[in-house]
Design a protein around this motif. Structure first.
Motif, PDB file in Angstrom:
ATOM      1  N   ALA A 194      16.929   9.335  -7.155  1.00  0.00           N
ATOM      2  CA  ALA A 194      15.387   9.087  -7.566  1.00  0.00           C
ATOM      3  C   ALA A 194      15.366   9.763  -7.076  1.00  0.00           C
ATOM      4  O   ALA A 194      14.953   9.410  -5.059  1.00  0.00           O
ATOM      5  CB  ALA A 194      15.548   7.502  -7.659  1.00  0.00           C
ATOM      6  N   GLU A 195      13.787  10.106  -7.157  1.00  0.00           N
ATOM      7  CA  GLU A 195      12.761  10.887  -5.990  1.00  0.00           C
ATOM      8  C   GLU A 195      12.141   9.183  -5.152  1.00  0.00           C
ATOM      9  O   GLU A 195      11.550   9.724  -3.394  1.00  0.00           O
ATOM     10  CB  GLU A 195      11.561  11.338  -6.928  1.00  0.00           C
ATOM     11  N   GLU A 196      12.085   8.512  -5.501  1.00  0.00           N
ATOM     12  CA  GLU A 196      11.689   7.445  -4.221  1.00  0.00           C
ATOM     13  C   GLU A 196      12.082   6.940  -3.398  1.00  0.00           C
ATOM     14  O   GLU A 196      11.705   6.565  -2.101  1.00  0.00           O
ATOM     15  CB  GLU A 196      11.355   5.978  -5.293  1.00  0.00           C
ATOM     16  N   GLY A 197      14.040   7.093  -3.532  1.00  0.00           N
ATOM     17  CA  GLY A 197      14.545   7.238  -2.450  1.00  0.00           C
ATOM     18  C   GLY A 197      14.178   7.696  -1.564  1.00  0.00           C
ATOM     19  O   GLY A 197      14.257   8.360  -0.071  1.00  0.00           O
ATOM     20  N   ALA A 198      14.108   9.600  -2.094  1.00  0.00           N
ATOM     21  CA  ALA A 198      14.246  10.677  -1.164  1.00  0.00           C
ATOM     22  C   ALA A 198      12.621  11.241  -0.357  1.00  0.00           C
ATOM     23  O   ALA A 198      12.697  11.373  -0.195  1.00  0.00           O
ATOM     24  CB  ALA A 198      14.921  11.762  -2.488  1.00  0.00           C
ATOM     25  N   SER A 199      11.946  10.660  -1.181  1.00  0.00           N
ATOM     26  CA  SER A 199      10.598  10.691  -0.167  1.00  0.00           C
ATOM     27  C   SER A 199      10.684  10.072   0.242  1.00  0.00           C
ATOM     28  O   SER A 199      10.372   7.965   0.675  1.00  0.00           O
ATOM     29  CB  SER A 199       9.493  10.560  -1.327  1.00  0.00           C
ATOM     30  N   ASN A 200      10.286   9.605   2.048  1.00  0.00           N
ATOM     31  CA  ASN A 200      10.675   9.036   3.192  1.00  0.00           C
ATOM     32  C   ASN A 200       9.720   9.504   4.211  1.00  0.00           C
ATOM     33  O   ASN A 200      10.332   9.243   5.687  1.00  0.00           O
ATOM     34  CB  ASN A 200      11.922   8.939   3.776  1.00  0.00           C
ATOM     35  N   LEU A 201       8.623   9.920   3.863  1.00  0.00           N
ATOM     36  CA  LEU A 201       7.778  10.728   4.852  1.00  0.00           C
ATOM     37  C   LEU A 201       6.534  10.120   5.100  1.00  0.00           C
ATOM     38  O   LEU A 201       5.707  10.152   5.300  1.00  0.00           O
ATOM     39  CB  LEU A 201       7.094  12.166   4.531  1.00  0.00           C
ATOM     40  N   GLY A 202       6.070   9.001   3.730  1.00  0.00           N
ATOM     41  CA  GLY A 202       5.457   8.420   3.829  1.00  0.00           C
ATOM     42  C   GLY A 202       3.568   9.091   4.010  1.00  0.00           C
ATOM     43  O   GLY A 202       3.544   9.916   3.770  1.00  0.00           O
ATOM     44  N   ASP A 203       3.236   8.536   5.649  1.00  0.00           N
ATOM     45  CA  ASP A 203       2.267   9.155   5.605  1.00  0.00           C
ATOM     46  C   ASP A 203       2.070  10.519   6.668  1.00  0.00           C
ATOM     47  O   ASP A 203       1.035  10.935   7.335  1.00  0.00           O
ATOM     48  CB  ASP A 203       0.977   7.867   6.268  1.00  0.00           C
ATOM     49  N   ARG A 204       2.996  10.766   7.150  1.00  0.00           N
ATOM     50  CA  ARG A 204       3.321  11.682   8.107  1.00  0.00           C
ATOM     51  C   ARG A 204       2.891  13.206   8.030  1.00  0.00           C
ATOM     52  O   ARG A 204       2.322  13.601   9.311  1.00  0.00           O
ATOM     53  CB  ARG A 204       4.730  11.906   8.367  1.00  0.00           C
ATOM     54  N   LEU A 205       2.616  13.484   7.083  1.00  0.00           N
ATOM     55  CA  LEU A 205       1.728  15.167   7.527  1.00  0.00           C
ATOM     56  C   LEU A 205       0.641  14.386   6.853  1.00  0.00           C
ATOM     57  O   LEU A 205      -0.110  15.499   7.538  1.00  0.00           O
ATOM     58  CB  LEU A 205       2.253  16.028   5.281  1.00  0.00           C
ATOM     59  N   SER A 260      10.413   8.038 -16.287  1.00  0.00           N
ATOM     60  CA  SER A 260       9.748   9.432 -16.109  1.00  0.00           C
ATOM     61  C   SER A 260       9.725   9.027 -14.656  1.00  0.00           C
ATOM     62  O   SER A 260       9.570   9.439 -13.338  1.00  0.00           O
ATOM     63  CB  SER A 260       8.350   9.345 -16.369  1.00  0.00           C
ATOM     64  N   SER A 261       8.989   7.100 -14.222  1.00  0.00           N
ATOM     65  CA  SER A 261       8.951   7.322 -12.573  1.00  0.00           C
ATOM     66  C   SER A 261      10.318   7.016 -11.617  1.00  0.00           C
ATOM     67  O   SER A 261      10.559   7.226 -10.823  1.00  0.00           O
ATOM     68  CB  SER A 261       8.410   5.545 -12.795  1.00  0.00           C
ATOM     69  N   ALA A 262      12.027   7.302 -12.460  1.00  0.00           N
ATOM     70  CA  ALA A 262      12.564   7.350 -12.051  1.00  0.00           C
ATOM     71  C   ALA A 262      13.147   8.918 -11.524  1.00  0.00           C
ATOM     72  O   ALA A 262      14.487   9.013 -11.707  1.00  0.00           O
ATOM     73  CB  ALA A 262      14.076   6.301 -12.360  1.00  0.00           C
ATOM     74  N   SER A 263      12.344   9.556 -11.544  1.00  0.00           N
ATOM     75  CA  SER A 263      12.737  11.154 -11.847  1.00  0.00           C
ATOM     76  C   SER A 263      13.701  11.480 -10.332  1.00  0.00           C
ATOM     77  O   SER A 263      13.854  10.614  -9.625  1.00  0.00           O
ATOM     78  CB  SER A 263      11.396  12.247 -11.867  1.00  0.00           C
TER      79      SER A 263
END
Ligand code: ZN
Length: 482
Positions: A440-451, A22-25
């Motif tokens: 993997a969601e972890e690799g695709a999530s690259n916005l960090g604190d931008r929003l 689940s953590s590597a969705s």
């Protein structure tokens, strides 16, 4: 006791395994930090499949060029890596689409030695860059970077060897390794040119004009201007398909009309029309009307599409007409086939196509919240909808041109545009026959604190409408996304 303990350990292991899964969705996009209009068909290719890896360039935060890479055998993604700086980028990031220039989107090519090249950041070049002898100044600076090592997106270096007055940069690579860089040499009222490299983009020839801009004789306020799309033809040839833009200095509009085609023979850099008649370059509006016209659209507006050749070398092309409706035509040997509406389903259609033979053509089209194949087996007279590679009830997709040397494992890159969001970040997808290539969601999530940062530190309010109107009166203060 031992048995219970073993059971407990097994239960824990199963639990951990489940937790691990689940953590590597997996999500269906490869990154969420595309920005503005991150890819388009005009700046192309933006992706290339080379030795089992698809390299993808796109416009990310601050309009800077970013690169991701997908290893098809290992099923692993790398990146995104920021490959350079776009001088047109703003900080904090814009939240109004009109404040994003988008012209500096990157084009990508892999050279004969496996180095990855990007051209980006240009919208005709700022006046401070010097005198533009082939057009009018614009914004930004056409910039060239190359990967420090072959097949490795982790580090990049600047190569100061292309003209800075460029926009809509397009790479065309030939079988012998020669690489042509085509672009518009400035803002609207500029020639379209190419620079040629015979040494893997380490040096380029000076710009050569292909399409000429000029003021009309009867009305000096109106200048002949162009939007063009260049790609490989059969063998050692390059195709050019283009539309005409009457560019008004005062009272500017985005009007574009007609459709044109011609071909370059790279052996001697000569050009000819579809019928084989030799052409003298640069081509003017009058000369194009006489020699290279495919489609006279009259008062109906048109826009560029893409062009590919069949095994005989005959061009197949489409233009986007009123409301973005795609119309296809091909060269029959002595005349152009009357343009055919591919699908009347929706507006804002865009995409690219694969020409398998004179009769069999597959068009990959984005329209109305889906990206689907449209197929013909009778030379484009009739079209039928095929499989959809992605769809959404509440989003639209903006496509790139086809991935260079792509295939069923990755044909095209698209960005996802949702109406209901208060920022301009977009998910990006690589679409193959199996749909989006997941990550993997972890690799695709690259916005960090931008929003979060954008919310805390929003862009300054814009000038009032009257001032903005004054600013936009002339053509060079902005030409929209295209
Ligand atoms: Zn214009």
């Amino acid at each position: 006791m031992t048995g219970t303990r073993t059971q407990m350990m097994i239960s824990c292991s199963v639990l951990l395994l489940l937790c691990g899964i689940s953590s590597a969705s997996v999500v269906n996009y490869f990154t969420d930090n595309g920005f503005g209009n991150p890819v388009a068909t005009l700046q192309h290719p933006c992706a290339e499949h080379y030795k089992g890896v698809t390299y993808i360039a796109y416009q990310g935060p601050h309009e800077d060029p970013y690169v991701c890479a997908y290893d098809h055998a290992a099923k692993t993604w790398a990146g995104p890596v920021k490959a350079g700086e776009n001088t047109m980028g703003k900080s904090p990031d814009a939240v109004d689409p009109k404040d994003v220039d988008n012209h500096g989107r990157p084009a990508l090519i892999v050279d004969g030695k496996g180095y990855i090249h990007l051209i980006f950041g240009g919208h005709g070049g700022k006046p401070a860059l010097g005198i533009n002898r082939l057009g009018t100044p614009g914004n930004g600076r056409q910039t060239h970077v190359v990967s420090k090592n072959p097949g490795d997106i982790s580090a990049w270096e600047l190569l100061d060897n292309v003209d800075p007055f460029g926009t809509y940069s397009q790479f065309v690579k030939m079988d012998d390794g020669d690489i042509y860089l085509f672009y518009r040499h400035g803002s609207h009222r500029s020639d379209w040119v190419y620079q040629k490299s015979t040494d893997d983009c380490r040096t380029f020839s000076p710009p050569v004009s292909v399409l000429k801009h000029k003021a009309q004789e009867n009305d000096r306020n109106v200048h002949d201007a162009w939007y063009a799309w260049f790609d490989r033809g059969k063998g050692d040839t390059i195709t050019a398909s283009y539309v005409y833009h009457p560019c008004r200095v005062m009272g500017h509009t985005k009007e574009r009309y007609n459709g044109y085609y011609m071909k370059m023979n790279c052996a001697d850099d000569s050009w000819e029309n579809a019928g084989g008649k030799s052409l003298t370059l640069p081509v003017t509006k009058e000369y194009a009307d006489e020699n290279t016209l495919v489609l006279n659209s009259g008062t109906e507006r048109s826009n560029h599409g893409t062009c590919h050749v069949d095994p005989e070398g005959n061009p197949h092309l489409f233009f986007r007409m009123a409301k973005g409706q795609v119309r296809y035509s091909r060269w029959l040997g002595s005349a152009w086939q009357a343009p055919v509406v591919v699908t009347a389903d929706s507006k804002n259609q865009d995409g690219d196509m694969i020409v398998e033979s004179s009769q069999v053509v597959k068009m990959l089209l984005s329209s109305a919240g889906e990206v689907c194949w449209w197929n013909t087996s009778d030379g484009g007279l009739t079209w039928a909808k095929g499989a959809c590679l992605i769809s959404s009830p509440d989003a639209g997709y903006v496509p790139s041109a086809l991935v260079r040397n792509g295939g069923p494992a990755g044909w095209i890159v698209v960005s996802e545009h949702k109406g209901a969001q208060n920022h301009l970040y977009r998910n990006l997808f690589l679409l193959g026959d199996g749909g989006p290539v997941g990550r993997a969601e972890e690799g695709a999530s690259n916005l960090g604190d931008r929003l979060k940062n954008l919310e805390a530190n929003p862009p300054a309010p814009k000038p009032d409408k009257a001032e903005k109107k004054k600013r936009n009166k002339s053509a060079d203060s902005g030409d929209g996304d295209e």
